[in-house]
Design a protein around this motif. Structure first.
Motif, short mmCIF file in Angstrom:
data_model
loop_
_atom_site.label_atom_id
_atom_site.label_comp_id
_atom_site.label_asym_id
_atom_site.label_seq_id
_atom_site.Cartn_x
_atom_site.Cartn_y
_atom_site.Cartn_z
N HIS A 8 47.08 -74.36 59.16
CA HIS A 8 45.92 -73.55 59.50
C HIS A 8 46.36 -72.14 59.86
O HIS A 8 47.21 -71.95 60.73
N VAL A 9 45.80 -71.16 59.19
CA VAL A 9 46.07 -69.75 59.49
C VAL A 9 44.95 -69.26 60.41
O VAL A 9 43.78 -69.29 60.01
N PRO A 10 45.26 -68.83 61.63
CA PRO A 10 44.21 -68.41 62.56
C PRO A 10 43.37 -67.26 62.00
O PRO A 10 43.88 -66.33 61.40
N VAL A 11 42.06 -67.38 62.22
CA VAL A 11 41.11 -66.38 61.74
C VAL A 11 40.70 -65.49 62.90
O VAL A 11 40.25 -65.97 63.95
N VAL A 12 40.86 -64.18 62.72
CA VAL A 12 40.44 -63.20 63.73
C VAL A 12 39.35 -62.32 63.11
O VAL A 12 39.54 -61.75 62.04
N LEU A 13 38.23 -62.23 63.81
CA LEU A 13 37.15 -61.36 63.37
C LEU A 13 37.18 -60.06 64.18
O LEU A 13 37.20 -60.09 65.41
N LEU A 14 37.20 -58.94 63.47
CA LEU A 14 37.19 -57.62 64.10
C LEU A 14 35.81 -57.01 63.93
O LEU A 14 35.25 -57.00 62.83
N ALA A 15 35.25 -56.49 65.01
CA ALA A 15 33.94 -55.84 64.93
C ALA A 15 34.01 -54.54 65.70
O ALA A 15 34.08 -54.53 66.93
N VAL A 28 47.98 -54.46 62.03
CA VAL A 28 48.89 -55.09 62.99
C VAL A 28 48.78 -56.62 62.92
O VAL A 28 49.78 -57.34 62.94
N LEU A 29 47.55 -57.11 62.81
CA LEU A 29 47.31 -58.56 62.88
C LEU A 29 47.73 -59.30 61.61
O LEU A 29 48.29 -60.40 61.69
N ALA A 30 47.42 -58.73 60.45
CA ALA A 30 47.72 -59.42 59.19
C ALA A 30 49.21 -59.76 59.06
O ALA A 30 49.56 -60.91 58.74
N PRO A 31 50.14 -58.83 59.31
CA PRO A 31 51.56 -59.18 59.24
C PRO A 31 51.97 -60.18 60.33
O PRO A 31 53.01 -60.83 60.22
N GLY A 32 51.15 -60.29 61.39
CA GLY A 32 51.45 -61.22 62.46
C GLY A 32 51.02 -62.64 62.16
O GLY A 32 51.16 -63.53 63.02
N GLY A 33 50.46 -62.87 60.96
CA GLY A 33 50.11 -64.23 60.57
C GLY A 33 48.66 -64.60 60.75
O GLY A 33 48.32 -65.79 60.81
N TYR A 34 47.78 -63.61 60.82
CA TYR A 34 46.35 -63.88 61.01
C TYR A 34 45.55 -63.48 59.77
O TYR A 34 45.88 -62.51 59.10
N VAL A 49 30.45 -64.66 61.68
CA VAL A 49 30.80 -65.80 62.54
C VAL A 49 30.29 -67.10 61.94
O VAL A 49 31.00 -68.11 61.92
N ARG A 50 29.05 -67.07 61.45
CA ARG A 50 28.47 -68.30 60.87
C ARG A 50 29.17 -68.68 59.56
O ARG A 50 29.35 -69.87 59.27
N ARG A 51 29.57 -67.68 58.78
CA ARG A 51 30.21 -67.95 57.50
C ARG A 51 31.68 -68.32 57.65
O ARG A 51 32.19 -69.18 56.92
N THR A 52 32.35 -67.70 58.61
CA THR A 52 33.79 -67.91 58.80
C THR A 52 34.07 -68.13 60.28
O THR A 52 34.38 -67.18 61.01
#
Length: 296
Positions: A8-15, A28-34, A49-52
């Motif tokens: 599982h690759v952690p999903v981070v939502l930026l708003a 910063v986050l993408a190379p960190g594995g997110y 949020v509802r979609r992902t």
């Protein structure tokens, strides 16, 4: 051995209102594995949020004029976020103590100002997601649903096995009920529907504490569906139990943002008598009732 698809690759939502800030954080986050997804408004964020469903959210403290406290509270009310998804608020301007306290009270886990210390942010995310994983594991092992006090699926299955054993020894009659809470009017937004179902579930729990029989077993199947295993009861008796619940639920209006909503209770039943002499199995009967609920 696990393949890449099993990890599982952690999903981070930026708003963020400022797209440049979102792109900088993503870098910063993408190379960190997110896996990173971006939104530029509250409406876009809620759809995302509802979609992902996210593992963490990093949100502008004042996204298009909506305060961090208000947005945190709204996000916490969504089933995809709940109480355990980390919400980190960031701000381009200083944040006063009162605003910070309001944000934390509303469910934010961290509040920071720009420029963000990227190394510290990555460390915080690892810590927060680690804590979330521990909490998730403990909840998965729990026999009780936190929000209602009903049995979880795990708890329901255990009690069902106990009832099966008793029924075989004593030829005890029982019936299973699958019921769903459905907000009205139809066609309301998913966001409002989720809030109403959550409040209706809590109301159902209160009604059950007042009116439920101690010999009956009730559990939560998902956000809007519940199960009852009624001891020493046939289908007609189970129907009477649901009718009492239905009256209390459907006569109780729920108000939100100045509008009034009602919740209908839909139910289907299965009993030992209908199993045509097959071995008694409470979970199999419950599955039968649940399938009938979904078929209509």
């Amino acid at each position: 051995m696990l393949g890449d698809s099993d990890v599982h690759v952690p999903v981070v939502l930026l708003a963020h209102t400022d797209e440049w800030v979102s792109r900088s954080l993503e870098a910063v986050l993408a190379p960190g594995g997110y896996r990173v997804f971006r939104a530029g408004s509250v409406a876009e964020l809620l759809k995302l949020v509802r979609r992902t469903p996210p593992d963490a959210l990093i949100v502008d403290f004042s996204l298009r004029g909506v305060s961090g406290a208000t947005l945190s509270q709204r996000l916490r009310g969504l089933p995809e976020v709940g109480v355990d998804v980390p919400i980190i608020l960031t701000s381009a301007s200083p944040i006063g103590r009162a605003e910070r306290l309001a944000a934390f009270s509303a469910g934010a886990w961290e509040v920071c100002t720009h420029p963000v210390d990227c190394e510290l942010l990555l460390q915080q995310l690892r810590q927060l997601l680690g804590a979330r994983q521990v909490a998730s594991t403990l909840r998965g092992d729990s026999l009780i649903d936190e929000s209602t006090g009903f049995y979880s699926m795990r708890g329901l299955a255990r009690r069902a096995r106990e009832l099966d054993a008793l029924a075989r020894r004593c030829s005890q009659l029982f019936a299973c009920v699958a019921l769903a809470l459905e907000p009205e009017p139809h066609g309301i937004s998913d966001d409002i529907s989720s809030h109403i179902v959550a409040r209706a579930g809590q109301h159902l729990a209160a009604v059950w504490r007042e009116n439920g029989r101690s010999c009956d077993i009730i559990g939560r199947l998902n956000a809007s569906e519940f199960a009852i295993i009624a001891a020493s009861t046939d289908v007609n008796g189970a129907r009477r139990i649901v009718d009492r619940l239905r009256t209390r639920i459907e006569e109780f209006p729920l108000r939100m943002a100045g509008d009034s909503y009602t919740v209908r209770v839909r139910a289907h039943y299965a009993s030992v008598a209908e199993s045509a002499g097959a071995p008694v199995d409470a979970m199999a009967l419950l599955l039968q009732a649940t399938q009938a609920l979904h078929a209509h």
